[in-house]
Write an enzyme that holds these catalytic residues in place. Structure first.
Site, PDB file in Angstrom:
ATOM      1  N   PRO A   1       0.792  -1.230   0.000  1.00 46.11           N
ATOM      2  CA  PRO A   1       0.000   0.000   0.000  1.00 46.11           C
ATOM      3  C   PRO A   1       0.827   1.283   0.000  1.00 46.11           C
ATOM      4  CG  PRO A   1      -0.065  -1.062   2.152  1.00 46.11           C
ATOM      5  CD  PRO A   1       0.563  -2.040   1.199  1.00 46.11           C
ATOM      6  N   ASN A   2       0.326   2.227  -0.755  1.00 51.95           N
ATOM      7  CA  ASN A   2       0.867   3.597  -0.855  1.00 51.95           C
ATOM      8  C   ASN A   2       2.155   3.691  -1.660  1.00 51.95           C
ATOM      9  OD1 ASN A   2      -1.216   4.829   0.808  1.00 51.95           O
ATOM     10  ND2 ASN A   2      -0.276   3.725   2.504  1.00 51.95           N
TER      11      ASN A   2
ATOM     12  N   ARG B   1       4.866  11.072  -2.429  1.00 51.72           N
ATOM     13  CA  ARG B   1       4.584  10.746  -1.034  1.00 51.72           C
ATOM     14  C   ARG B   1       5.817  11.025  -0.169  1.00 51.72           C
ATOM     15  NH1 ARG B   1       4.835   4.590   1.251  1.00 51.72           N
ATOM     16  NH2 ARG B   1       4.025   5.076   3.306  1.00 51.72           N
TER      17      ARG B   1
ATOM     18  N   TYR C   1      10.940   9.116   1.382  1.00 53.31           N
ATOM     19  CA  TYR C   1      10.937   8.024   0.407  1.00 53.31           C
ATOM     20  C   TYR C   1      11.635   8.347  -0.919  1.00 53.31           C
ATOM     21  CZ  TYR C   1       7.730   5.847   3.663  1.00 53.31           C
ATOM     22  OH  TYR C   1       7.181   5.293   4.796  1.00 53.31           O
TER      23      TYR C   1
ATOM     24  N   ASN D   1       8.120  -5.584  -0.955  1.00 57.54           N
ATOM     25  CA  ASN D   1       8.005  -4.406  -0.098  1.00 57.54           C
ATOM     26  C   ASN D   1       6.540  -4.343   0.311  1.00 57.54           C
ATOM     27  OD1 ASN D   1       7.961  -2.047   1.287  1.00 57.54           O
ATOM     28  ND2 ASN D   1       8.985  -0.814  -0.285  1.00 57.54           N
TER      29      ASN D   1
ATOM     30  N   ALA E   1       3.202  -0.837   4.789  1.00 58.83           N
ATOM     31  CA  ALA E   1       2.664  -0.870   6.156  1.00 58.83           C
ATOM     32  C   ALA E   1       2.164  -2.263   6.563  1.00 58.83           C
ATOM     33  CB  ALA E   1       1.540   0.151   6.294  1.00 58.83           C
TER      34      ALA E   1
ATOM     35  N   HIS F   1       4.124  -4.642   8.978  1.00 57.84           N
ATOM     36  CA  HIS F   1       4.082  -4.553  10.435  1.00 57.84           C
ATOM     37  C   HIS F   1       2.806  -5.148  11.036  1.00 57.84           C
ATOM     38  CE1 HIS F   1       7.335  -1.937   9.323  1.00 57.84           C
ATOM     39  NE2 HIS F   1       6.512  -1.086   8.738  1.00 57.84           N
TER      40      HIS F   1
ATOM     41  N   ASP G   1       1.581 -15.881   6.359  1.00 60.45           N
ATOM     42  CA  ASP G   1       1.048 -17.224   6.099  1.00 60.45           C
ATOM     43  C   ASP G   1       1.057 -17.547   4.605  1.00 60.45           C
ATOM     44  OD1 ASP G   1       0.652 -17.588   8.789  1.00 60.45           O
ATOM     45  OD2 ASP G   1      -1.536 -17.376   8.728  1.00 60.45           O
TER      46      ASP G   1
ATOM     47  N   GLU H   1      12.471  -9.701   1.871  1.00 59.23           N
ATOM     48  CA  GLU H   1      11.798  -8.485   2.363  1.00 59.23           C
ATOM     49  C   GLU H   1      12.657  -7.261   2.067  1.00 59.23           C
ATOM     50  OE1 GLU H   1      11.258  -8.553   6.610  1.00 59.23           O
ATOM     51  OE2 GLU H   1      10.383  -6.541   6.653  1.00 59.23           O
TER      52      GLU H   1
ATOM     53  N   HIS I   1      12.757  -2.736   2.105  1.00 56.35           N
ATOM     54  CA  HIS I   1      12.164  -1.428   2.427  1.00 56.35           C
ATOM     55  C   HIS I   1      13.097  -0.329   1.940  1.00 56.35           C
ATOM     56  CE1 HIS I   1       9.211  -3.374   4.948  1.00 56.35           C
ATOM     57  NE2 HIS I   1      10.192  -4.098   5.451  1.00 56.35           N
ATOM     58  N   LEU I   2      12.504   0.721   1.429  1.00 55.12           N
ATOM     59  CA  LEU I   2      13.286   1.884   0.997  1.00 55.12           C
ATOM     60  C   LEU I   2      14.009   2.514   2.183  1.00 55.12           C
ATOM     61  CD1 LEU I   2      10.340   3.251  -1.057  1.00 55.12           C
ATOM     62  CD2 LEU I   2      12.560   2.856  -2.109  1.00 55.12           C
TER      63      LEU I   2
ATOM     64  N   ARG J   1      13.230   4.331  12.588  1.00 56.16           N
ATOM     65  CA  ARG J   1      12.021   5.160  12.524  1.00 56.16           C
ATOM     66  C   ARG J   1      11.134   4.887  13.749  1.00 56.16           C
ATOM     67  NH1 ARG J   1       9.406   4.772   6.761  1.00 56.16           N
ATOM     68  NH2 ARG J   1       8.296   6.575   7.620  1.00 56.16           N
TER      69      ARG J   1
ATOM     70  N   ARG K   1       7.511   0.369  13.462  1.00 55.68           N
ATOM     71  CA  ARG K   1       8.064  -0.113  12.186  1.00 55.68           C
ATOM     72  C   ARG K   1       9.202  -1.108  12.405  1.00 55.68           C
ATOM     73  NH1 ARG K   1       5.613   3.313   8.344  1.00 55.68           N
ATOM     74  NH2 ARG K   1       5.277   5.386   9.192  1.00 55.68           N
TER      75      ARG K   1
HETATM   76  C1  DQA Z   1       8.279   1.039   3.743  1.00 53.73           C
HETATM   77  C2  DQA Z   1       8.385   1.194   5.273  1.00 53.73           C
HETATM   78  C3  DQA Z   1       7.042   0.969   5.924  1.00 53.73           C
HETATM   79  O1  DQA Z   1       7.143   1.111   7.323  1.00 53.73           O
HETATM   80  C4  DQA Z   1       6.046   1.980   5.411  1.00 53.73           C
HETATM   81  O2  DQA Z   1       4.752   1.735   5.956  1.00 53.73           O
HETATM   82  C5  DQA Z   1       5.979   2.052   3.932  1.00 53.73           C
HETATM   83  C6  DQA Z   1       7.218   1.944   3.165  1.00 53.73           C
HETATM   84  C7  DQA Z   1       9.624   1.386   3.045  1.00 53.73           C
HETATM   85  O3  DQA Z   1       9.779   0.983   1.895  1.00 53.73           O
HETATM   86  O4  DQA Z   1      10.464   2.072   3.628  1.00 53.73           O
HETATM   87  O5  DQA Z   1       4.936   2.301   3.347  1.00 53.73           O
HETATM   88  O6  DQA Z   1       7.994  -0.319   3.452  1.00 53.73           O
END
Ligand code: DQA
Length: 146
Positions: free
Chosen positions: A9-10, A17, A22, A73, A76, A79, A86, A97, A99-100, A106, A110
């Site tokens: 998401p997002n 954003r 980011y 990635n 959110a 978490h 699963d 896994e 993450h940017l 943070r 997170r």
């Molecule tokens: C994220 C880190 C997450 O905590 C956050 O909710 C994101 C982006 C990252 O790529 O840094 O949406 O996954």
């Protein structure tokens, strides 16, 4: 080798954003950068993004038959989502896994990843380059396990 980059998401809002957190690259920019790198290594890549947890679960389930690795990635949902954890375990797909941002530097919430246990490993904190490092990790893991 076939690799799916699955984005939660997002992440469709990357570029606009919170750019101070980011960065300024859009998801399409990151995809282009990853594709160039993947081409040089003869790796086939696909990119998917969804804002919906169930959709990500379904994509994860399907990925096992179509891809050698999923670079995830989960944003959110990282978490919170037991369902995604699963799905990784249930599908048997090899997941990495990413993450940017450095999620450990943070907010406290997170620092907890629900999916980490189900993944081969995790990479975070290198901005858009994290996606390239994720791909490198998959390539090296594949070499070491064949
Ligand atoms: C994220 C880190 C997450 O905590 C956050 O909710 C994101 C982006 C990252 O790529 O840094 O949406 O996954």
């Amino acid at each position: 080798m076939k690799v799916l980059f699955l984005n939660g998401p997002n992440l469709n809002l990357l570029g606009q954003r919170e750019p101070e957190i980011y960065g300024s690259m859009t998801l399409a920019d990151i995809e282009e950068m990853v594709r160039e790198h993947a081409d040089r290594h003869s790796v086939e890549v696909a990119f998917q993004q969804s804002n919906h947890e169930g959709e990500l679960v379904t994509q994860m389930q399907q990925s096992a038959s179509d891809f050698d690795y999923v670079i995830l990635n989960a944003a959110a949902y990282t978490h919170t989502s037991i369902a995604l954890k699963d799905a990784i375990i249930g599908s048997g797909v090899r997941a990495i896994e990413i993450h940017l941002t450095n999620v450990h530097a943070r907010e406290a919430y997170r620092r907890k990843s629900m999916i980490a246990q189900a993944c081969i490993g995790s990479i975070n904190g290198f901005g858009a380059s994290t996606y390239i490092l994720g791909l490198e990790a998959a390539i090296l893991h594949n070499k070491a396990n064949h």
